[in-house]
Design a protein around this motif. Structure first.
Motif, PDB file in Angstrom:
ATOM      1  N   TYR A   1      26.944  38.318  42.050  1.00  0.00           N
ATOM      2  CA  TYR A   1      27.795  38.308  43.115  1.00  0.00           C
ATOM      3  C   TYR A   1      27.067  38.683  44.444  1.00  0.00           C
ATOM      4  CZ  TYR A   1      31.551  37.441  39.883  1.00  0.00           C
ATOM      5  OH  TYR A   1      32.247  36.605  38.958  1.00  0.00           O
TER       6      TYR A   1
ATOM      7  N   GLU B   1      31.802  37.820  46.208  1.00  0.00           N
ATOM      8  CA  GLU B   1      31.641  36.602  46.478  1.00  0.00           C
ATOM      9  C   GLU B   1      30.734  35.970  45.269  1.00  0.00           C
ATOM     10  OE1 GLU B   1      30.771  32.745  49.172  1.00  0.00           O
ATOM     11  OE2 GLU B   1      30.117  34.742  49.854  1.00  0.00           O
TER      12      GLU B   1
ATOM     13  N   ARG C   1      36.842  35.577  45.720  1.00  0.00           N
ATOM     14  CA  ARG C   1      37.031  34.410  46.759  1.00  0.00           C
ATOM     15  C   ARG C   1      36.615  33.358  46.212  1.00  0.00           C
ATOM     16  NH1 ARG C   1      34.234  35.651  52.465  1.00  0.00           N
ATOM     17  NH2 ARG C   1      36.075  37.252  52.323  1.00  0.00           N
TER      18      ARG C   1
END
Length: 435
Positions: free
Chosen positions: A279, A288, A12
């Motif tokens: 992440y 993410e 993302r």
């Protein structure tokens, strides 16, 4: 070289889930899986990692498998790297990737078109989180050796501007988390700022003002309670005793003696290149990248240091061993009380002065742990400093009890390998040398 490329995970763009990132920071930062890579092919520039050649032992395969299973577990970290050092010979084990595939630039240093194929390396930068508390211990105890500080110095003597209710707290109690100081990172004011802007740049030397209106949680020395405020106060005492900035004391008393060339204490959110991308692996959400989502200024001496697996491994061998401190100071440092690091390390934990004892099924090591958004750390060594182990993973596994239990079991496997040293091959089963 790897036999196959890692399976790609969705990535993302850098729009941090701010509430989640802030919650992670407040709770612990101060408090399709990738396939494993072989370690062959890495030769860090210092030239200190192994001497080439060697046959992989059954133990080597077991250690590789342990890291691979951790990465492959539900919600597991995208990458993991472990270093074992014995008598100057260092071995690297790794699984997963240093960075997940990203088709576009994210604003975190990710290059367009990254395919996620690079494995973690020993010279990649990373946030070491609360393992930074051991560095504050190294600074303050080195000053004790030099007579600039004493373990029984109080906050009232050194920092009289702090609340009078705190004045009886000693340096010894701060280092052992028996001070009773309220934790600034849990205060409503601090949390509100981080929720609004995780990259907010704090005045690190004023972090204790968030809890200046509170008394002690308990009489100093009466019990153990992990508090991020403790190591902020330690750094401030070191500055008062010397008239020098804490960052300068780190360079003089820790980095230079141990030749740590890739370790620093930044105040912003950027990481030096190259770095292990950390992440957020919240279940049900794409991973993410939160590597640069928070400012180190909100952790400072309690958790803001950036280092590499290689430097962290060197540091813990020097700090747990005799390289930095006198025998007398080390004796005081290693008087332990019941208490676990955050997160708990392998085996049974006990708290010394900015150092934890980990009694495992294979023996005892001494070190520290840490976790922050994107990273979880374990670093420990034997008392003589000749054997050291670090395990670094690229997510904050502490939010998942099952995953944390798996990580602690993995850490214990590496401790056992460090202490046992049996096995096949010309290196006694002790890792596989980097070619």
């Amino acid at each position: 070289m790897p036999r196959s490329a890692p399976a790609r995970r969705p990535h993302r763009a850098h729009r941090p889930r701010r509430a989640a990132v802030a919650a992670l920071l407040l709770a612990a930062a101060l408090t399709a899986p990738a396939l494993p890579y072989a370690t062959a092919g890495e030769r860090p520039p210092s030239g200190t990692y192994g001497n080439g050649g060697g046959k992989e032992s059954a133990e080597d395969r077991e250690l590789r498998r342990a890291l691979a299973e951790l990465v492959a577990a539900p919600g597991g970290p995208p990458g993991a790297i472990a270093l074992l050092t014995r008598d100057g010979e260092r071995r690297v084990y790794r699984a997963g990737t240093a960075e997940l595939a990203s088709p576009t630039s994210t604003g975190t240093g990710t290059k367009a078109g990254t395919d996620g194929s690079r494995p973690p390396r020993a010279d990649d930068h990373m946030r070491i989180a609360s393992a930074a508390k051991a560095f504050s211990g190294a600074v303050s105890l080195a000053l004790v050796d030099r007579g600039a500080l004493a373990l029984d110095d109080t906050l009232g003597q050194r920092l009289p501007h702090l609340p009078k209710a705190w004045h009886a707290v000693t340096l010894r109690q701060l280092l052992q988390h028996t001070s009773g100081l309220p934790d600034f990172s849990r205060s409503a004011g601090f949390q509100a700022i981080v929720r609004a802007d995780p990259r907010h740049r704090f005045d690190s030397r004023r972090l204790l003002e968030f809890v200046a209106g509170e008394g002690l949680a308990f009489p100093p020395g009466s019990r153990y309670a992990y508090s991020n405020s403790d190591n902020i106060a330690v750094a401030l005492m070191a500055e008062q005793a010397t008239g020098r900035r804490y960052e300068d004391l780190l360079r003089e008393l820790v980095y230079r003696p141990l030749d740590l060339r890739d370790t620093s204490l930044p105040s912003g959110f950027r990481l030096p290149r190259p770095f292990l991308h950390g992440y957020d692996t919240t279940p049900g959400e794409p991973p993410e990248d939160v590597s640069e989502a928070i400012s180190a200024s909100g952790a400072w001496a309690s958790g803001g240091i950036v280092s590499t697996p290689a430097d962290l491994n060197t540091f813990i061998g020097g700090y747990a061993g005799p390289a930095l401190l006198s025998p007398r100071t080390r004796h005081a440092q290693q008087r332990f009380v019941p208490g676990a690091s955050e997160p708990a390390g392998p085996g049974e934990n006990a708290a010394g002065l900015a150092l934890f004892r980990y009694e495992t099924r294979c023996g005892t090591v001494y070190g520290h742990t840490g976790n922050t958004p994107g990273y979880t750390q374990f670093a420990a060594a034997t008392r003589d400093g000749r054997r050291a182990v670090t395990v670094s993973v690229t997510s904050q596994v502490t939010r998942d009890p099952a995953l944390l239990a798996r990580l602690r079991a993995t850490e214990e496997r590496f401790v056992c390998a460090l202490l046992d040293g049996g096995g096949e091959g010309p290196h006694g089963g002790y890792g596989d040398p980097d070619a």
